[in-house]
Design an enzyme around this catalytic site. Structure first.
Site, PDB file in Angstrom:
ATOM      1  N   LYS A   8      46.591  37.521  46.388  1.00 45.14           N
ATOM      2  CA  LYS A   8      45.198  38.150  47.495  1.00 45.14           C
ATOM      3  C   LYS A   8      44.800  36.418  48.431  1.00 45.14           C
ATOM      4  O   LYS A   8      45.053  35.445  47.760  1.00 45.14           O
ATOM      5  CB  LYS A   8      44.267  38.114  45.940  1.00 45.14           C
ATOM      6  CG  LYS A   8      43.005  38.590  47.403  1.00 45.14           C
ATOM      7  CD  LYS A   8      41.799  39.029  46.300  1.00 45.14           C
ATOM      8  CE  LYS A   8      40.316  39.609  47.121  1.00 45.14           C
ATOM      9  NZ  LYS A   8      39.678  40.248  46.073  1.00 45.14           N
ATOM     10  N   SER A  45      38.068  45.158  46.498  1.00 41.38           N
ATOM     11  CA  SER A  45      38.656  44.779  48.034  1.00 41.38           C
ATOM     12  C   SER A  45      39.571  43.700  48.139  1.00 41.38           C
ATOM     13  O   SER A  45      40.486  43.474  49.117  1.00 41.38           O
ATOM     14  CB  SER A  45      37.784  42.950  47.731  1.00 41.38           C
ATOM     15  OG  SER A  45      37.768  42.148  47.021  1.00 41.38           O
ATOM     16  N   SER A  68      36.726  44.978  42.130  1.00 42.99           N
ATOM     17  CA  SER A  68      37.962  44.812  43.167  1.00 42.99           C
ATOM     18  C   SER A  68      39.166  44.573  42.750  1.00 42.99           C
ATOM     19  O   SER A  68      39.990  44.698  43.700  1.00 42.99           O
ATOM     20  CB  SER A  68      37.887  43.674  44.172  1.00 42.99           C
ATOM     21  OG  SER A  68      36.381  43.206  44.867  1.00 42.99           O
TER      22      SER A  68
HETATM   23  N1  GLN Z   1      32.928  46.421  45.873  1.00 42.66           N
HETATM   24  C1  GLN Z   1      32.119  45.050  45.301  1.00 42.66           C
HETATM   25  C2  GLN Z   1      31.506  44.875  46.271  1.00 42.66           C
HETATM   26  O1  GLN Z   1      31.754  45.469  47.922  1.00 42.66           O
HETATM   27  C3  GLN Z   1      32.903  44.660  44.590  1.00 42.66           C
HETATM   28  C4  GLN Z   1      33.887  43.090  44.896  1.00 42.66           C
HETATM   29  C5  GLN Z   1      34.985  41.973  44.501  1.00 42.66           C
HETATM   30  O2  GLN Z   1      34.951  42.598  43.314  1.00 42.66           O
HETATM   31  N2  GLN Z   1      35.188  41.100  44.893  1.00 42.66           N
HETATM   32  O3  GLN Z   1      30.724  43.559  46.211  1.00 42.66           O
END
Ligand code: GLN
Length: 490
Positions: free
Chosen positions: A79, A154, A178
């Site tokens: 990532k 994400s 994420s």
């Molecule tokens: N979808 C969650 C957010 O928008 C988690 C993001 C993450 O784990 N980086 O914060």
């Protein structure tokens, strides 16, 4: 079967028996990426030359008879918020578009030291803020099972890379889901390890008390092998634990006989997709039929996790991202004075979702709001942690949904941040409690989109997650692990 269709463990066996070379394996994934990337766009930066050079070095070492890690020659996608020495690391933000880290994150360094060639850096929501990979400043990634759907976020690029066969393993980060949510949407395994199990050094911080790096894989066994490599104490991250790293692979064949499983009632409410609820119920029955003891359990304070998570995450993000001031990276055309330069650089360099969260975080950290919002969220966090602690006195494992729906359409929630946040309802409380959780593919909906189920264990009991995930995987019957990629979508 082609090399890019194999699991990491299968590739590892072939490599160790010298039936294939690391260069052949790596080449196969590079070629596959060449075919599917125009459709999927999982990667921001591909590094085929680096990968092939690293693969060649592994083959040389094997020829010389050097002892190699089982994953030597099995390539990896990372990532793009995890630092890679010499390869730009953008966080999918214009702000860091030109940033080339001077060193590897600890997890990348461990992977490279083990001989895993780096295939490239994968797309994400800008600074990992989002659930669909659509807030990437560059382009959205598409779900390999249906190109009109999001891959989740994400870490959507990492999930889509493994799902589409352009990487056998990938690294993501999970602050509030994420890794698990994109794994569920893309039909792969995704693990959020216990907070402190894996080093965060070199993972560009979103919310430091929540961030964890974690693996994406085709199978629980692959994820277990990879976690084995990246777990452990790290002097560069003082929040890592000195808890010994057990042999995760050895736990896999133990089955689920005697495991006490709590069916998490808050994570299977009536308004979720009926097919998801059915999948969870079938998984529960399957576990019970094979010797696990399954009972319902409630974590009463998890209903407040959405608010608590977003307040804590925004507060920590506003502090962490304060370092991006435009002085070295992301500078916009110089302003009249330094304040103008900061404001123009941040104003032009950061996208709307990032700004929304930084404004919220800065607001709630100001003196007059701190007690009412930040401290209140921290109290809720304590209550959620206690819910988990008492559940783990009765249960080895908790079972529930990862997401209320399968992968949604591109653009569907883009103009409605609250709807996007609500899609994370099952995956925010685990991180607040610091517990490990895994998303395992368990069937498909009637539209052919993958369904994931979530298993959660007590801190540092990842081996129980792998055992149960492996069992579910083995028992779900012959299903294609790979999507039939077609350009049309639907
Ligand atoms: N979808 C969650 C957010 O928008 C988690 C993001 C993450 O784990 N980086 O914060």
């Amino acid at each position: 079967m082609k090399l890019f269709e194999m699991t990491a463990l299968e590739l590892s066996r072939l490599l160790q028996k010298k039936e294939v070379s690391a260069v052949e394996v790596t080449q196969s994934f590079i070629e596959r990426a060449g075919e599917v990337e125009p459709l999927v766009q999982a990667y921001i930066t591909r590094t085929p030359e680096t990968a092939l050079a690293e693969a060649e070095a592994v083959d040389e070492k094997r020829k010389r008879g050097e002892a190699l890690h089982p994953l030597a020659g099995v390539p990896l996608a990372v990532k793009d918020n995890i630092c890679s020495c010499g390869v730009r690391t953008t966080c999918a933000s214009r702000f860091l578009e030109q940033y080339i880290p001077p060193e590897d994150a600890t997890v990348v360094q461990k992977a490279r030291a083990a001989g895993m060639p780096l295939l490239g850096k994968t797309n994400l929501d800008e600074f990992a803020m989002g659930s669909s990979t659509e807030s990437s400043a560059f382009f959205p990634t598409r779900n390999p099972w249906n190109l009109s759907r999001v891959p989740g976020g994400s870490s959507g690029g990492s999930a889509a890379a493994v799902s589409s066969g352009s990487a056998p393993l990938a690294l993501g980060s999970d602050t509030g889901g994420s890794v698990r949510q994109p794994a569920a949407f893309c039909g792969v395994v995704g693990l959020r390890p216990t907070y402190g199990r894996v080093s965060r050094a070199g993972l560009i911080a979103l919310a430091s008390s929540l961030d964890q790096a974690g693996p994406f894989a085709l199978t629980a066994a692959d994820a277990a092998l990879f976690l084995q490599l990246i777990a452990g104490q790290d002097r560069a991250d003082f929040t890592t634990s000195d808890e010994a790293v057990p042999s995760y692979l050895a736990a896999l064949p133990k089955g689920v006989q005697g495991l006490r499983v709590g069916l998490l009632v808050e994570n299977v409410p009536d308004h979720f997709d009926a097919e998801i609820i059915t999948a969870i119920q079938e998984a529960a029955k399957n576990l019970a039929d094979n010797g696990a003891v399954v009972e319902e359990v409630s974590l009463p304070h998890t209903g407040a996790s959405l608010e608590a998570y977003h307040l804590i995450c925004a507060a920590e993000a506003s502090s962490n991202l304060g370092r991006f001031d435009g002085v070295i990276f992301g500078r916009s055309a110089a302003g009249e004075n330094i304040n103008e330069m900061y404001s123009r650089s941040r104003g032009e360099g950061l996208g709307p979702e990032v700004k929304r969260r930084l404004l919220l975080g800065t607001y709630i950290l100001c003196e007059s709001r701190y007690e009412a919002y930040y401290m209140q969220a921290m109290r809720v966090r304590t209550l959620i942690r206690r819910d988990y602690e008492s559940a783990f006195k009765r249960f080895d494992l908790l079972l529930g949904a990862v997401t209320p729906t399968t992968a949604f359409k591109l653009g569907e929630k883009l103009d409605d941040p609250l709807a996007m946040y609500h899609a994370d309802i099952c995956i925010l409380h685990g991180p607040l409690a610091g517990v490990p959780a895994i998303s395992v593919p368990y069937g498909f909906d009637s539209g052919g989109l993958p369904i994931g189920v979530q298993l959660t264990a007590a801190p540092f009991r990842e081996e129980i997650l792998f055992r149960a995930a492996h069992f579910l995987e083995q028992s779900r019957g012959p299903e294609p692990l790979r999507p039939q990629l077609s350009p049309s979508g639907s």
